[in-house]
Design an enzyme around this catalytic site. Structure first.
Site, PDB file in Angstrom:
ATOM      1  N   TYR A  23      16.767  29.557   7.072  1.00  0.00           N
ATOM      2  CA  TYR A  23      15.680  30.268   7.757  1.00  0.00           C
ATOM      3  C   TYR A  23      15.835  30.257   9.279  1.00  0.00           C
ATOM      4  O   TYR A  23      16.211  29.240   9.873  1.00  0.00           O
ATOM      5  CB  TYR A  23      14.339  29.589   7.446  1.00  0.00           C
ATOM      6  N   LYS A  65       0.846  -1.206   0.000  1.00  0.00           N
ATOM      7  CA  LYS A  65       0.000   0.000   0.000  1.00  0.00           C
ATOM      8  C   LYS A  65       0.877   1.250   0.000  1.00  0.00           C
ATOM      9  O   LYS A  65       2.098   1.160   0.209  1.00  0.00           O
ATOM     10  CB  LYS A  65      -0.936  -0.019   1.208  1.00  0.00           C
TER      11      LYS A  65
HETATM   12  C1  LIG Z   1      -3.810  -4.388   8.351  1.00  0.00           C
HETATM   13  C2  LIG Z   1      -2.338  -4.347   8.165  1.00  0.00           C
HETATM   14  N1  LIG Z   1      -1.667  -5.504   8.135  1.00  0.00           N
HETATM   15  C3  LIG Z   1      -0.324  -5.520   7.954  1.00  0.00           C
HETATM   16  C4  LIG Z   1       0.402  -4.368   7.818  1.00  0.00           C
HETATM   17  C5  LIG Z   1       1.886  -4.443   7.625  1.00  0.00           C
HETATM   18  O1  LIG Z   1       2.566  -3.930   8.711  1.00  0.00           O
HETATM   19  P1  LIG Z   1       4.166  -3.925   8.769  1.00  0.00           P
HETATM   20  O2  LIG Z   1       4.618  -2.937   7.749  1.00  0.00           O
HETATM   21  O3  LIG Z   1       4.466  -3.513  10.148  1.00  0.00           O
HETATM   22  O4  LIG Z   1       4.612  -5.296   8.439  1.00  0.00           O
HETATM   23  C6  LIG Z   1      -0.266  -3.136   7.859  1.00  0.00           C
HETATM   24  C7  LIG Z   1       0.510  -1.891   7.763  1.00  0.00           C
HETATM   25  O5  LIG Z   1       0.228  -0.860   8.262  1.00  0.00           O
HETATM   26  C8  LIG Z   1      -1.668  -3.123   8.037  1.00  0.00           C
HETATM   27  O6  LIG Z   1      -2.352  -1.969   8.075  1.00  0.00           O
END
Ligand SMILES: Cc1ncc(COP(=O)(O)O)c(C=O)c1O
Length: 369
Positions: free
Chosen positions: A261, A34
């Protein structure tokens, strides 16, 4: 193009994947891609992992799933966001899996089936303590009974998500796991045939291997960073992203000259101040300037004053760097290493925030040795 570059080392991604595989054994890995593959570029990340044999991916939105499908990612894709009536219809055609996370979702799915005969694959999400999406623990039995009695729902999986799996104290995560196991007992009792049970994320893979079940959902470890400094650092990970930017000018300045800045940085001797073309609009974290540095020819050089929107200054001391040379901002290369974990600890953030912020005018370059 002149500006910051994220060099994405797909060979390191494969290396990390193999490290994780060694840890989890036969349990398949659902690669979490994602947010543009945690800022690394979802499509090349997914293609590389698919070629390595990954059969499950997770993204957050339908649009992210569509992007993967349009680029010939044929493996299973789970969409983490809350299901909605519009995209539930598209899910079937795209052959992607949705989550069922509240009772109303059942009505959406029944209505979809009655109107179109479509029955997308779903994974039932149980809230065991994250208090975000998910069927409340107390409602799990009634929802499972509804699923059992409805022909319209194609439930392939059941899962939950940890709130604290990457923390040193495992007690809350263990309590969540206990709740999930109680729900799985109801699944058995009702003789529901659910193929995949999953719970583990990166933190749990390191901290709570008893939660691996039939699938593990992994993001951060694949990208080569530990999710926090409280997990056992037992895998040999390699950073996938190397973030670099060019020096566009250098000048000599005297002692007691203010830089950038707010006049927060004052030279303490005659020195060389270089301007590096990367700013917070490209994703470099602004608070990092206080203690942050870049690497150049194996030396650390202090960021001089506040990081600006498009550029930043660096104090090179007696060194006169070459205009056009690139300094290392994060990751690892011939200049040295600045791990996301180190930046995170210094400025009290996480590698998740650092990686997903990388964008703006950053050019992503994918390499595989
Ligand atoms: C529902 C869910 N599962 C798994 C993961 C994967 O997590 P990680 O990157 O800590 O392995 C995420 C990441 O945010 C998540 O939202």
């Amino acid at each position: 193009m002149i500006g910051p570059k994220a060099i994405i080392h797909l060979d390191n991604l494969v290396h990390n994947y193999r490290q994780i595989k060694k840890r989890v054994g036969d349990v398949p890995i659902m690669a979490v891609a994602k947010a543009n593959g945690y800022g690394h570029g979802a499509v090349p990340i997914a293609k590389t992992l698919q070629d390595e044999g990954v059969e499950f991916f997770a993204v957050f939105t339908m649009e992210e799933a569509q992007e993967l499908r349009a680029n010939r990612i044929d493996s299973n894709i789970l969409i983490f966001s809350r299901l909605n009536a519009e995209f539930a219809e598209a899910a079937n055609d795209l052959d992607v899996t949705l989550i069922l996370s509240q009772k109303d979702d059942i009505e959406i799915l029944i209505d979809l089936y009655n109107r179109t005969g479509k029955k997308p694959k779903i994974h039932l999400k149980i809230d065991t303590g994250m208090t975000r999406l998910g069927i409340a623990y107390k409602d799990a039995r009634s929802v499972l009974e509804l699923i059992k009695n409805s022909q319209e729902i194609n439930c392939e999986g059941i899962y939950s998500h940890f709130a604290t799996a990457d923390e040193g104290d495992p007690s809350y995560a263990k309590w969540q796991l206990k709740q999930f196991n109680n729900v799985l007992n109801i699944v058995e009792e009702l003789e529901l045939d659910i193929k995949y049970r999953h719970f583990s994320n990166s933190g749990a893979i390191l901290n709570l291997p008893e939660s691996n079940f039939d699938l593990v959902r992994v993001g951060m470890l694949l990208y080569g960073a530990f999710p926090s400094d409280e997990v056992p650092q037992i895998l040999d990970l390699k950073p996938v992203m190397q973030y670099i930017a060019p020096i566009v000018t250098v000048r000599q300045v005297e002692k007691d000259v203010y830089v950038s800045y707010g006049g927060k940085y004052k030279t303490d001797r005659r020195t060389h101040i270089g301007v590096v073309q990367c700013g917070f609009a490209d994703g470099l974290s602004r608070p990092w300037h206080e203690n942050g540095y870049v690497m150049y020819n194996k030396q650390k050089y202090k960021i001089a004053g506040r990081i600006c929107m498009d550029q930043m200054s660096v104090d090179f001391g007696d060194t006169v760097p070459n205009i056009g040379d690139e300094v290392l901002l994060m990751g690892q290369n011939d200049h040295g290493a600045i791990l996301a974990e180190e930046i995170s600890q210094t400025i009290s953030t996480t590698p998740y925030v650092l990686f997903t912020a990388i964008g703006g005018r950053t050019e992503r370059i994918f390499v595989k040795e």
